[in-house]
Design a protein around this motif. Structure first.
Motif, PDB file in Angstrom:
ATOM      1  N   SER A 108       0.820  -1.220   0.000  1.00 55.85           N
ATOM      2  CA  SER A 108       0.000   0.000   0.000  1.00 55.85           C
ATOM      3  C   SER A 108       0.849   1.263   0.000  1.00 55.85           C
ATOM      4  O   SER A 108       0.411   2.315   0.457  1.00 55.85           O
ATOM      5  N   GLU A 135       2.878   3.842  -2.483  1.00 53.28           N
ATOM      6  CA  GLU A 135       2.965   4.257  -3.880  1.00 53.28           C
ATOM      7  C   GLU A 135       4.402   4.667  -4.205  1.00 53.28           C
ATOM      8  O   GLU A 135       4.875   5.698  -3.723  1.00 53.28           O
ATOM      9  N   ASP A 189      -2.964  -9.223  -4.915  1.00 59.93           N
ATOM     10  CA  ASP A 189      -3.871  -8.575  -3.972  1.00 59.93           C
ATOM     11  C   ASP A 189      -3.746  -9.251  -2.614  1.00 59.93           C
ATOM     12  O   ASP A 189      -3.469 -10.448  -2.544  1.00 59.93           O
ATOM     13  N   ARG A 244       4.869  -7.369   1.099  1.00 58.37           N
ATOM     14  CA  ARG A 244       4.282  -6.363   1.995  1.00 58.37           C
ATOM     15  C   ARG A 244       5.320  -5.409   2.568  1.00 58.37           C
ATOM     16  O   ARG A 244       4.968  -4.447   3.234  1.00 58.37           O
TER      17      ARG A 244
END
Length: 113
Positions: A38, A40, A84, A103
């Motif tokens: 998550s 960017e 995902d 992650r």
């Protein structure tokens, strides 16, 4: 934009390492960013120059190393690629999977003087 605070943490970590390892300038920072994190990458690059100003990393180049998502499928008993956090096994459709990579965000390497 939480990327600004993430970049601040990266710069602080590098400054602490400079103090410990006695380097005075950073030329390049390689930063691993997992595709499931998550974070960017473009926002990290955008924030880097502003946060780095007047620090040991001022003028350094930021290189982003993308880490693809992977998970362990207990049904297939193997690691599979995922895109995902909430994913099914692309081979057998099993769910849930145990995420094993993608992650993280970490400083992979520094080029220093």
């Amino acid at each position: 934009m939480h990327e600004m605070s993430l970049v601040q943490s990266v710069v602080e970590t590098i400054e602490q390492a400079a103090h410990t390892h006695h380097f005075r300038r950073v030329k390049t920072v390689w930063l691993e960013i997992g595709e499931l994190s998550s974070v960017e990458p473009e926002a990290m690059v955008f924030c880097f120059d502003a946060v780095a100003r007047n620090t040991i990393v001022d003028g350094a180049k930021l290189e982003i190393v993308s880490v693809p998502g992977e998970a362990w499928c207990p049904h297939c008993a193997r690691t599979v690629p995922i895109e995902d956090l909430i994913a099914q096994c692309p081979d057998c459709g099993a769910c849930p999977l145990d995420i094993t990579d993608g992650r993280q965000m970490r400083i992979q390497e520094l080029e220093v003087e």
